[in-house]
Design a protein around this motif. Structure first.
Motif, short mmCIF file in Angstrom:
data_model
loop_
_atom_site.label_atom_id
_atom_site.label_comp_id
_atom_site.label_asym_id
_atom_site.label_seq_id
_atom_site.Cartn_x
_atom_site.Cartn_y
_atom_site.Cartn_z
N LEU A 1 -8.47 -8.10 -27.66
CA LEU A 1 -7.94 -7.22 -26.63
C LEU A 1 -7.91 -7.94 -25.28
O LEU A 1 -6.91 -7.88 -24.55
CB LEU A 1 -8.79 -5.95 -26.52
N ASP A 2 -8.98 -8.62 -24.93
CA ASP A 2 -9.05 -9.34 -23.66
C ASP A 2 -7.93 -10.36 -23.56
O ASP A 2 -7.26 -10.47 -22.52
CB ASP A 2 -10.41 -10.02 -23.50
N TYR A 3 -7.73 -11.13 -24.62
CA TYR A 3 -6.67 -12.15 -24.60
C TYR A 3 -5.29 -11.50 -24.51
O TYR A 3 -4.43 -11.93 -23.73
CB TYR A 3 -6.75 -13.00 -25.86
N ALA A 4 -5.07 -10.48 -25.32
CA ALA A 4 -3.75 -9.85 -25.37
C ALA A 4 -3.37 -9.19 -24.06
O ALA A 4 -2.19 -9.14 -23.69
CB ALA A 4 -3.72 -8.82 -26.50
N PRO B 1 -14.68 -7.07 -36.38
CA PRO B 1 -15.95 -6.69 -35.74
C PRO B 1 -15.73 -6.31 -34.28
O PRO B 1 -14.76 -6.72 -33.66
CB PRO B 1 -16.80 -7.97 -35.85
N GLU B 2 -16.65 -5.50 -33.77
CA GLU B 2 -16.69 -5.06 -32.37
C GLU B 2 -15.62 -4.04 -32.01
O GLU B 2 -15.90 -3.08 -31.28
CB GLU B 2 -16.63 -6.25 -31.41
N MET B 3 -14.39 -4.23 -32.50
CA MET B 3 -13.32 -3.27 -32.22
C MET B 3 -12.24 -3.47 -33.27
O MET B 3 -11.76 -4.58 -33.48
CB MET B 3 -12.75 -3.52 -30.82
N ASP B 4 -11.88 -2.40 -33.99
CA ASP B 4 -10.91 -2.56 -35.07
C ASP B 4 -9.50 -2.78 -34.52
O ASP B 4 -9.21 -2.47 -33.37
CB ASP B 4 -10.95 -1.35 -36.01
N GLY B 5 -8.64 -3.32 -35.39
CA GLY B 5 -7.30 -3.68 -34.96
C GLY B 5 -6.46 -2.53 -34.46
O GLY B 5 -5.70 -2.67 -33.50
N VAL B 6 -6.57 -1.38 -35.10
CA VAL B 6 -5.79 -0.22 -34.66
C VAL B 6 -6.21 0.22 -33.26
O VAL B 6 -5.37 0.57 -32.42
CB VAL B 6 -5.91 0.94 -35.67
N SER B 7 -7.51 0.18 -32.97
CA SER B 7 -7.99 0.53 -31.63
C SER B 7 -7.49 -0.47 -30.60
O SER B 7 -7.14 -0.10 -29.47
CB SER B 7 -9.52 0.58 -31.61
N VAL B 8 -7.47 -1.76 -30.97
CA VAL B 8 -6.91 -2.78 -30.08
C VAL B 8 -5.46 -2.46 -29.77
O VAL B 8 -5.02 -2.47 -28.62
CB VAL B 8 -7.02 -4.18 -30.72
N LEU B 9 -4.69 -2.14 -30.82
CA LEU B 9 -3.28 -1.83 -30.67
C LEU B 9 -3.07 -0.60 -29.78
O LEU B 9 -2.23 -0.62 -28.86
CB LEU B 9 -2.65 -1.60 -32.04
N LYS B 10 -3.83 0.45 -30.03
CA LYS B 10 -3.70 1.66 -29.21
C LYS B 10 -3.93 1.36 -27.74
O LYS B 10 -3.20 1.83 -26.86
CB LYS B 10 -4.70 2.73 -29.68
N THR B 11 -4.97 0.58 -27.46
CA THR B 11 -5.30 0.25 -26.07
C THR B 11 -4.19 -0.55 -25.41
O THR B 11 -3.81 -0.30 -24.26
CB THR B 11 -6.62 -0.53 -26.00
N LEU B 12 -3.65 -1.51 -26.14
CA LEU B 12 -2.56 -2.32 -25.60
C LEU B 12 -1.35 -1.46 -25.24
O LEU B 12 -0.76 -1.61 -24.16
CB LEU B 12 -2.14 -3.39 -26.61
#
Length: 225
Positions: free
Chosen positions: A37-40, A55-66
């Motif tokens: 997430l930080d990099y993206a 780990p730490e944050m799942d991919g779907v949550s990363v996507l939602k945040t982006l």
């Protein structure tokens, strides 16, 4: 083109990195969702390969945040068997495509090209034209008329960036972020070296295209007549 891989299987991440570099993509790889997430969020990437189970944050949550933060970078989800529900959720929240493990390198590269085309990006093996020059980002060849010269990868990426900026001034900071990554140790003199290399090759080809310096601002590509 710069791609971010977010994959916690280290061997797979390394294999993907090598495949993409072989095809002249610039690649960064991280191994947990929080780092992904930080990099993206830097906005420097043209595409993300995002594993769902991280780990730490799942991919779907990363996507939602982006997507909530307005980052429209194309995302291809990397899924395993049994992740159908998560995959559907990812597509519903703005993923552009998914690919199930295991997959072939040919399929992966085809999905990447398709995702970039849908976003209107110029993809490797396409010719970029400006003034009298033609840049093939697939084989790194720069052509003027019938005369051509081979560029190294960083030279090609720099010229590609300047062409795609469509005569907008590009700062050294923007070039460093795009070519080396936002957390790199590259400095202004690294940019100056590659600008100098490109200028010499444009002169060698007798091109009318010039890389002009805008003092204290950056560089812009111009075509003289």
């Amino acid at each position: 083109m710069r791609i971010l891989i977010v994959e916690d299987e280290l061997h797979l991440a390394e294999a993907l990195t090598q495949i993409l570099k072989k095809h002249h993509y610039s690649v960064d790889a991280v191994h947990d969702g929080r780092s992904g997430l930080d990099y993206a969020l830097s906005g420097i990437y043209d595409l993300l390969l995002l594993d769902i189970m991280l780990p730490e944050m799942d991919g779907v949550s990363v996507l939602k945040t982006l997507r909530k933060k307005g980052i429209a970078t194309p995302v291809i989800l990397l899924t395993a068997k049994g992740e159908i529900t998560d995959m559907v959720s990812g597509l519903d929240h703005g993923a552009d495509d998914y690919i199930a493990k295991p997959f072939s390198s040919e399929l992966l590269l085809a999905r990447i090209r398709a995702a970039l085309r849908r976003k209107g990006e110029v993809i490797p093996d396409d010719a970029l034209k400006f003034g009298d020059i033609e840049l093939n980002t697939g084989n790194l060849k720069l052509t003027v008329g019938g005369k051509e010269i081979k560029l190294n990868l960083k030279e090609s990426e720099l010229l590609e960036l300047l062409i795609l900026r469509n005569q907008a001034v590009t700062s050294k900071e923007q070039i460093i972020e795009k070519l080396w990554g936002f957390d790199s140790e590259a400095e202004h003199n690294n940019v100056e070296v590659y600008v100098s290399f490109l200028r010499k090759k444009l002169t060698f080809l007798n091109s009318t295209v010039r890389i002009s310096t805008i003092r204290n601002v950056g560089y812009v590509l111009e075509a003289t007549t």
